[in-house]
Design a protein around this motif. Structure first.
Motif, PDB file in Angstrom:
ATOM      1  N   ARG A 172      -5.561  -5.858  -0.811  1.00 16.54           N
ATOM      2  CA  ARG A 172      -4.904  -4.903   0.041  1.00 16.54           C
ATOM      3  C   ARG A 172      -4.044  -5.462   1.034  1.00 16.54           C
ATOM      4  O   ARG A 172      -3.024  -5.056   1.332  1.00 16.54           O
ATOM      5  CB  ARG A 172      -6.316  -4.319   0.777  1.00 16.54           C
ATOM      6  CG  ARG A 172      -6.903  -3.526  -0.082  1.00 16.54           C
ATOM      7  CD  ARG A 172      -7.919  -2.533   0.687  1.00 16.54           C
ATOM      8  NE  ARG A 172      -8.774  -1.570   0.014  1.00 16.54           N
ATOM      9  CZ  ARG A 172      -8.428  -0.638  -0.729  1.00 16.54           C
ATOM     10  NH1 ARG A 172      -7.591  -0.225  -0.965  1.00 16.54           N
ATOM     11  NH2 ARG A 172      -9.545  -0.001  -1.312  1.00 16.54           N
ATOM     12  N   ALA A 176      -0.104  -4.692   1.284  1.00 15.87           N
ATOM     13  CA  ALA A 176       0.478  -4.456   2.790  1.00 15.87           C
ATOM     14  C   ALA A 176       1.704  -5.332   3.045  1.00 15.87           C
ATOM     15  O   ALA A 176       2.881  -5.144   3.277  1.00 15.87           O
ATOM     16  CB  ALA A 176      -0.414  -4.690   3.695  1.00 15.87           C
ATOM     17  N   SER A 179       4.458  -4.376   0.053  1.00 14.00           N
ATOM     18  CA  SER A 179       4.993  -2.937   0.447  1.00 14.00           C
ATOM     19  C   SER A 179       6.015  -2.715   1.799  1.00 14.00           C
ATOM     20  O   SER A 179       6.975  -2.183   1.733  1.00 14.00           O
ATOM     21  CB  SER A 179       4.073  -1.713   0.409  1.00 14.00           C
ATOM     22  OG  SER A 179       3.022  -2.073   1.646  1.00 14.00           O
ATOM     23  N   ASP A 370       7.602   1.887  -3.063  1.00  5.74           N
ATOM     24  CA  ASP A 370       7.467   0.960  -2.214  1.00  5.74           C
ATOM     25  C   ASP A 370       6.249  -0.086  -2.550  1.00  5.74           C
ATOM     26  O   ASP A 370       6.131  -1.230  -2.416  1.00  5.74           O
ATOM     27  CB  ASP A 370       7.033   1.346  -0.653  1.00  5.74           C
ATOM     28  CG  ASP A 370       8.373   2.015  -0.289  1.00  5.74           C
ATOM     29  OD1 ASP A 370       9.281   1.874  -0.602  1.00  5.74           O
ATOM     30  OD2 ASP A 370       8.123   2.678   0.644  1.00  5.74           O
ATOM     31  N   SER A 372       2.937   1.027  -2.171  1.00  9.26           N
ATOM     32  CA  SER A 372       2.083   1.098  -0.997  1.00  9.26           C
ATOM     33  C   SER A 372       0.680   2.313  -1.252  1.00  9.26           C
ATOM     34  O   SER A 372      -0.082   2.462  -0.724  1.00  9.26           O
ATOM     35  CB  SER A 372       2.472   1.427   0.510  1.00  9.26           C
ATOM     36  OG  SER A 372       3.423   2.708   0.421  1.00  9.26           O
ATOM     37  N   ASP A 387      -3.764   5.648  -0.272  1.00 12.64           N
ATOM     38  CA  ASP A 387      -3.000   4.453   0.402  1.00 12.64           C
ATOM     39  C   ASP A 387      -3.769   3.461  -0.272  1.00 12.64           C
ATOM     40  O   ASP A 387      -5.035   3.211   0.117  1.00 12.64           O
ATOM     41  CB  ASP A 387      -3.149   4.709   1.829  1.00 12.64           C
ATOM     42  CG  ASP A 387      -2.318   3.605   2.863  1.00 12.64           C
ATOM     43  OD1 ASP A 387      -2.182   2.612   2.004  1.00 12.64           O
ATOM     44  OD2 ASP A 387      -2.331   3.594   3.865  1.00 12.64           O
ATOM     45  N   ARG A 389      -3.498   0.296   0.817  1.00 16.58           N
ATOM     46  CA  ARG A 389      -3.575  -0.750   2.006  1.00 16.58           C
ATOM     47  C   ARG A 389      -4.917  -0.255   2.391  1.00 16.58           C
ATOM     48  O   ARG A 389      -5.396  -1.469   3.129  1.00 16.58           O
ATOM     49  CB  ARG A 389      -2.499  -0.849   2.790  1.00 16.58           C
ATOM     50  CG  ARG A 389      -1.189  -1.239   2.066  1.00 16.58           C
ATOM     51  CD  ARG A 389      -0.010  -0.682   2.881  1.00 16.58           C
ATOM     52  NE  ARG A 389       0.007   0.632   3.215  1.00 16.58           N
ATOM     53  CZ  ARG A 389       1.048   1.218   3.795  1.00 16.58           C
ATOM     54  NH1 ARG A 389       1.965   0.506   4.228  1.00 16.58           N
ATOM     55  NH2 ARG A 389       1.245   2.316   4.000  1.00 16.58           N
TER      56      ARG A 389
END
Length: 516
Positions: A172, A176, A179, A370, A372, A387, A389
């Motif tokens: 994760r 982050a 992305s 992206d 993400s 999500d 992340r």
């Protein structure tokens, strides 16, 4: 006229009385009793005594209104009640599914079937019962049954989480960091596009519409002995991968459609075969360049040098319908019919996320440009936006009436499209978290939806009505119908350079479409 006629006539003048005759008669009798003629008074008294003259003494009798009572009034009210019941019955929507009708009768406390009663008679009996007890009686009985149902003591209402491995936390954090720079770059490009003059954008849009309207069948090739279920362009737009129900995956050269290689390894129908990001561009032919999945839950990894798989991903107990590469090329996502989707880390060679959330099988998934977010579409007719992340479901896509078979992100980053078995394609705005347009696209279920990979200026949908269609953006008006397949269209794809459109079909062929 004579003088006799002009002279005033003399005679007894008629007296006019105002008011009640009974009152006038009483006054006259009083006057006569006080000083009038005694003979007239005596005659009236004699008439009253004889019963020939009736004068009330102030008493009165009420007349009963019989319009709403009695046998005739009751019959009238019964007829009105029956007319009202029939009117309510005509406006009731009763299911044509006999099992649902029986369930409704059971919840209302009625016998689910009578001797000699068929489904149409049973449906009319349910209509008659609901017209008497009210259309909301079913919902009330359902709520009462749910409230009376005992709940387990350990049932919790709050959100609960599984404890993930340490590798998931590291992934994760890595996602982050990967992305955020891509999102900044995408937003900078969007700002530059916003500075382009309106006239220049209009000219470019007109050219795009003209190219879409001029799309024609450039090439048609028989791809296998069984229906072709999936097709996907390579990142350099020079190869096309197809997967079929025979279990074979094949690589074709573009645009001449010559067979390059046959990948053998699956024993059941192939659900999808996808090129890895960077394949044919930055990756070596000996590296993992493709991934494929099949209905027996097997996922295989391939390179461009061998006909045999280089690795197998094990762990799925149900059908794997679709898979997708993360834009980084490090992670692989798989959609499984065990109501979950999974994320695999190819560097660690392990499963780092087993995500549940759908009430039925997950059919398709796609990653945000992206890197993400992940979008999944399930057989429960709902889509979910995750999500990566944080692991949270940040958007619930509700609106389709039947199963979602395809999902896709737009390159602009805030639009997503879903194709469903209800014959529609919905376009969603991720910023406002709602559906902005519903395209009544086809006459049968949608098997695939794809945005133009360069700018997202048009959308292509494929369906089981044997056609694929191109739609403009942002008006979502139909630009071209790609007709030519003799069977249902099972997959579509657009080359990364935006020049070619590929469709594969149940008729065992794939076709390339090019603007003249």
């Amino acid at each position: 006229m004579s003088d006799d006629e002009d002279a005033p006539r003399s005679g007894k003048r008629t007296r006019i009385y105002y008011g009640s005759l009974e009152g006038q008669e009483r006054q006259r009798m009083g006057r006569e009793a006080g000083g009038g003629t005694k003979g007239g008074s005596a005659a009236i008294k004699a008439g009253i005594k004889a019963g020939n003259i009736n004068i009330s003494s102030g008493e009165f009798l009420e007349i009963e209104d019989r319009s709403a009572s009695g046998p005739s009034g009751e019959r009238q009210s019964d007829v009105l009640v029956e007319f009202e019941r029939r009117r309510r019955a005509r406006h009731l929507a009763i299911s044509t599914d006999d099992s649902e009708v029986k369930g409704c009768l059971r919840r209302l406390g009625e016998p689910i079937t009578l001797f000699g009663e068929g489904p149409p008679d049973r449906r009319e009996r349910l209509r008659g019962v609901l017209s008497v007890v009210g259309g909301d009686a079913l919902s009330k009985s359902k709520k009462d049954a749910e409230s009376s149902r005992p709940r387990p003591q350990d049932e919790r209402q709050e959100t609960w989480y599984h404890e993930g491995p340490a590798s998931l936390k590291e992934a994760r954090l890595w996602l982050a960091k990967f992305s955020l720079p891509r999102a900044v770059k995408r937003l900078d490009e969007a700002r530059l596009q916003k500075e382009v003059s309106e006239s220049a954008r209009t000219i470019r849009q007109q050219e795009l519409h003209k190219n879409l309207q001029n799309l024609n069948n450039f090439c048609s090739q028989i791809g296998d002995d069984r229906p072709i279920s999936y097709c996907h362009f390579s990142p350099d737009s020079k190869m096309l991968a197809t997967g079929s129900w025979s279990g074979l995956c094949k690589l074709w050269s573009v645009p001449d459609s010559q067979l390059v290689r046959t990948l053998r390894g699956h024993n059941t129908s192939v659900g999808a075969v996808v090129f890895r990001p960077g394949s044919t561009l930055s990756l070596e032919p000996s590296d993992v360049n493709l991934a494929s999945c099949s209905t027996d839950g097997v996922v295989k990894l391939w390179n461009l040098q061998s006909d045999e798989p280089v690795a197998d991903i094990e762990g799925h107990m149900s059908r794997v319908s679709r898979l997708a590469w993360h834009p980084s090329g490090r992670f692989l996502g798989t959609a499984c019919y065990d109501n979950s989707w999974r994320l695999w880390d190819l560097e660690l060679r392990e499963e780092i996320l087993h995500q549940e959330g759908h009430s039925k099988g997950v059919h398709d998934l796609h990653f945000h440009p992206d890197g993400s977010l992940a979008l999944t579409g399930g057989l429960d007719a709902f889509g979910r936006l995750w999500d990566l992340r944080t692991g949270r479901c940040i958007m619930f896509l509700e609106g389709h009436l039947k199963e979602i078979y395809s999902v896709c992100f737009s390159p602009n980053g805030w639009h997503a499209a879903t194709g469903s078995g209800d014959h529609t394609c919905k376009v969603w705005d991720l910023r406002t978290r709602k559906c902005i347009y519903t395209i009544a696209a086809h006459q049968n279920l949608l098997s695939s939806v794809r945005f133009q990979p360069t700018d997202g200026h048009f959308l292509v949908t494929g369906a089981y009505d044997n056609t694929a269609k191109a739609w403009s953006h942002p008006g979502w008006s139909p630009m071209k119908t790609l007709a030519g397949h003799e069977g249902k269209v099972m997959g579509v794809d657009i080359s990364p350079d935006g020049g070619l459109i590929a469709t594969c079909s149940y008729d065992r062929t794939f076709k390339l479409w090019l603007s003249e």
